[in-house]
Design a protein around this motif. Structure first.
Motif, PDB file in Angstrom:
ATOM      1  N   ARG A   1      10.856   1.464   7.040  1.00 34.87           N
ATOM      2  CA  ARG A   1       9.811   0.480   7.392  1.00 34.87           C
ATOM      3  C   ARG A   1       8.684   0.524   6.356  1.00 34.87           C
ATOM      4  N   PHE A   2       8.279   1.731   5.943  1.00 41.43           N
ATOM      5  CA  PHE A   2       7.258   1.849   4.900  1.00 41.43           C
ATOM      6  C   PHE A   2       7.677   1.074   3.652  1.00 41.43           C
ATOM      7  N   LEU A   3       8.930   1.271   3.206  1.00 37.69           N
ATOM      8  CA  LEU A   3       9.413   0.605   1.996  1.00 37.69           C
ATOM      9  C   LEU A   3       9.395  -0.914   2.154  1.00 37.69           C
ATOM     10  N   HIS A   4       9.787  -1.389   3.325  1.00 38.23           N
ATOM     11  CA  HIS A   4       9.753  -2.833   3.586  1.00 38.23           C
ATOM     12  C   HIS A   4       8.319  -3.355   3.508  1.00 38.23           C
ATOM     13  N   LEU A   5       7.382  -2.661   4.144  1.00 36.93           N
ATOM     14  CA  LEU A   5       5.979  -3.093   4.128  1.00 36.93           C
ATOM     15  C   LEU A   5       5.371  -2.988   2.732  1.00 36.93           C
ATOM     16  N   ALA A   6       5.705  -1.922   2.003  1.00 38.08           N
ATOM     17  CA  ALA A   6       5.166  -1.750   0.648  1.00 38.08           C
ATOM     18  C   ALA A   6       5.634  -2.889  -0.258  1.00 38.08           C
TER      19      ALA A   6
ATOM     20  N   GLN B   1       3.639  -6.001   0.617  1.00 36.68           N
ATOM     21  CA  GLN B   1       2.235  -5.909   0.210  1.00 36.68           C
ATOM     22  C   GLN B   1       2.081  -5.780  -1.305  1.00 36.68           C
ATOM     23  N   ALA B   2       3.169  -5.582  -2.017  1.00 39.25           N
ATOM     24  CA  ALA B   2       3.151  -5.404  -3.473  1.00 39.25           C
ATOM     25  C   ALA B   2       2.254  -4.239  -3.888  1.00 39.25           C
ATOM     26  N   CYS B   3       2.404  -3.115  -3.162  1.00 42.56           N
ATOM     27  CA  CYS B   3       1.675  -1.902  -3.554  1.00 42.56           C
ATOM     28  C   CYS B   3       2.548  -0.687  -3.233  1.00 42.56           C
ATOM     29  N   THR B   4       2.173   0.458  -3.761  1.00 40.34           N
ATOM     30  CA  THR B   4       3.020   1.646  -3.634  1.00 40.34           C
ATOM     31  C   THR B   4       2.475   2.684  -2.658  1.00 40.34           C
ATOM     32  N   SER B   5       1.359   2.394  -2.004  1.00 42.09           N
ATOM     33  CA  SER B   5       0.854   3.311  -0.988  1.00 42.09           C
ATOM     34  C   SER B   5       0.277   2.510   0.170  1.00 42.09           C
ATOM     35  N   LEU B   6       0.468   3.035   1.373  1.00 46.54           N
ATOM     36  CA  LEU B   6      -0.015   2.353   2.571  1.00 46.54           C
ATOM     37  C   LEU B   6      -0.658   3.352   3.521  1.00 46.54           C
ATOM     38  N   PRO B   7      -1.683   2.897   4.252  1.00 42.94           N
ATOM     39  CA  PRO B   7      -2.300   3.778   5.239  1.00 42.94           C
ATOM     40  C   PRO B   7      -1.421   3.921   6.475  1.00 42.94           C
ATOM     41  N   VAL B   8      -1.456   5.116   7.056  1.00 44.62           N
ATOM     42  CA  VAL B   8      -0.786   5.393   8.323  1.00 44.62           C
ATOM     43  C   VAL B   8      -1.883   5.554   9.362  1.00 44.62           C
ATOM     44  N   THR B   9      -1.786   4.793  10.450  1.00 44.00           N
ATOM     45  CA  THR B   9      -2.840   4.810  11.460  1.00 44.00           C
ATOM     46  C   THR B   9      -2.281   5.072  12.851  1.00 44.00           C
ATOM     47  N   HIS B  10      -3.170   5.539  13.715  1.00 40.92           N
ATOM     48  CA  HIS B  10      -2.855   5.687  15.135  1.00 40.92           C
ATOM     49  C   HIS B  10      -4.099   5.270  15.903  1.00 40.92           C
ATOM     50  N   ALA B  11      -3.939   4.320  16.812  1.00 43.22           N
ATOM     51  CA  ALA B  11      -5.055   3.788  17.591  1.00 43.22           C
ATOM     52  C   ALA B  11      -6.173   3.296  16.665  1.00 43.22           C
TER      53      ALA B  11
ATOM     54  N   GLY C   1      -3.545   9.206   7.368  1.00 50.49           N
ATOM     55  CA  GLY C   1      -3.153   9.588   6.015  1.00 50.49           C
ATOM     56  C   GLY C   1      -2.545   8.395   5.318  1.00 50.49           C
ATOM     57  N   VAL C   2      -1.916   8.653   4.191  1.00 49.23           N
ATOM     58  CA  VAL C   2      -1.247   7.590   3.438  1.00 49.23           C
ATOM     59  C   VAL C   2       0.156   8.059   3.061  1.00 49.23           C
ATOM     60  N   VAL C   3       1.039   7.097   2.894  1.00 46.86           N
ATOM     61  CA  VAL C   3       2.374   7.361   2.368  1.00 46.86           C
ATOM     62  C   VAL C   3       2.416   6.714   0.994  1.00 46.86           C
ATOM     63  N   ARG C   4       2.949   7.467   0.020  1.00 44.32           N
ATOM     64  CA  ARG C   4       2.998   6.978  -1.358  1.00 44.32           C
ATOM     65  C   ARG C   4       4.439   6.969  -1.847  1.00 44.32           C
TER      66      ARG C   4
ATOM     67  N   LEU D   1      15.612   7.877   4.771  1.00 39.17           N
ATOM     68  CA  LEU D   1      15.076   6.564   5.116  1.00 39.17           C
ATOM     69  C   LEU D   1      14.795   6.429   6.606  1.00 39.17           C
ATOM     70  N   ASP D   2      15.497   7.208   7.420  1.00 34.66           N
ATOM     71  CA  ASP D   2      15.294   7.168   8.862  1.00 34.66           C
ATOM     72  C   ASP D   2      14.237   8.160   9.348  1.00 34.66           C
ATOM     73  N   GLN D   3      13.736   9.018   8.473  1.00 30.86           N
ATOM     74  CA  GLN D   3      12.705   9.981   8.859  1.00 30.86           C
ATOM     75  C   GLN D   3      11.391   9.255   9.169  1.00 30.86           C
ATOM     76  N   PRO D   4      10.578   9.830  10.062  1.00 37.31           N
ATOM     77  CA  PRO D   4       9.268   9.225  10.313  1.00 37.31           C
ATOM     78  C   PRO D   4       8.340   9.428   9.112  1.00 37.31           C
ATOM     79  N   VAL D   5       7.461   8.478   8.886  1.00 39.48           N
ATOM     80  CA  VAL D   5       6.536   8.586   7.753  1.00 39.48           C
ATOM     81  C   VAL D   5       5.576   9.765   7.912  1.00 39.48           C
ATOM     82  N   SER D   6       5.413  10.266   9.128  1.00 38.90           N
ATOM     83  CA  SER D   6       4.532  11.424   9.334  1.00 38.90           C
ATOM     84  C   SER D   6       5.013  12.632   8.536  1.00 38.90           C
ATOM     85  N   GLU D   7       6.316  12.697   8.237  1.00 40.66           N
ATOM     86  CA  GLU D   7       6.852  13.803   7.442  1.00 40.66           C
ATOM     87  C   GLU D   7       6.545  13.643   5.957  1.00 40.66           C
ATOM     88  N   TRP D   8       6.112  12.457   5.554  1.00 37.47           N
ATOM     89  CA  TRP D   8       5.867  12.177   4.144  1.00 37.47           C
ATOM     90  C   TRP D   8       4.408  11.846   3.835  1.00 37.47           C
TER      91      TRP D   8
END
Length: 138
Positions: free
Chosen positions: A30-35, A38-48, A53-56, A81-88
């Protein structure tokens, strides 16, 4: 030639984009699809609404290394690819505040050599993101 815009008097909100909704349990896929969208290589990870943090993309590049045995590469990549982004995810190397000017955000992007910054309000909520490309060629 188009004259450069003077960002010293503009609000950061004038060039801020909405941040895609990327939660800690979302997959790397999902991160790769969103990146890509958005045409960028890092995205914020949010909760509520709060930045966690960010995934790069650069942190994920090791999964492109060839595996030792045939077939292992595709299985290992699929598992990653199936791992949660929280691990990265990692702490954001820099952030922008909503009251910053675009020039100040651009300085942070340049200093930390980033293509995107999450934009936070005074309470730590992620309001969106600013992309270097949007500041370079508004």
């Amino acid at each position: 030639m188009t004259p450069a815009l003077d960002f010293t008097r503009h609000s950061l909100r004038s060039v801020m984009r909405p941040a895609p909704d990327l939660a800690p349990h979302d997959s790397v896929r999902r991160f790769l699809h969103l990146a890509r969208s958005q045409a960028c290589t890092s995205l914020p990870v949010t909760h509520a609404g709060r930045l966690l943090g960010v995934v790069r993309l650069e942190d994920l590049l090791p999964i492109l290394s060839p595996a030792r045995a045939a077939g292992v590469e595709s299985e290992a990549r699929a598992r990653t690819l199936d791992q949660p982004v929280s691990e990265w995810m990692r702490p954001a190397p820099a952030i922008a505040r909503a009251d910053m000017t675009p020039d100040a955000a651009g300085q942070a992007l340049a200093q930390f050599r980033l293509d995107a910054l999450p934009v936070l309000d005074g309470d730590g909520y992620c309001l969106g993101m600013i992309l270097a490309a949007d500041l370079l060629a508004p």
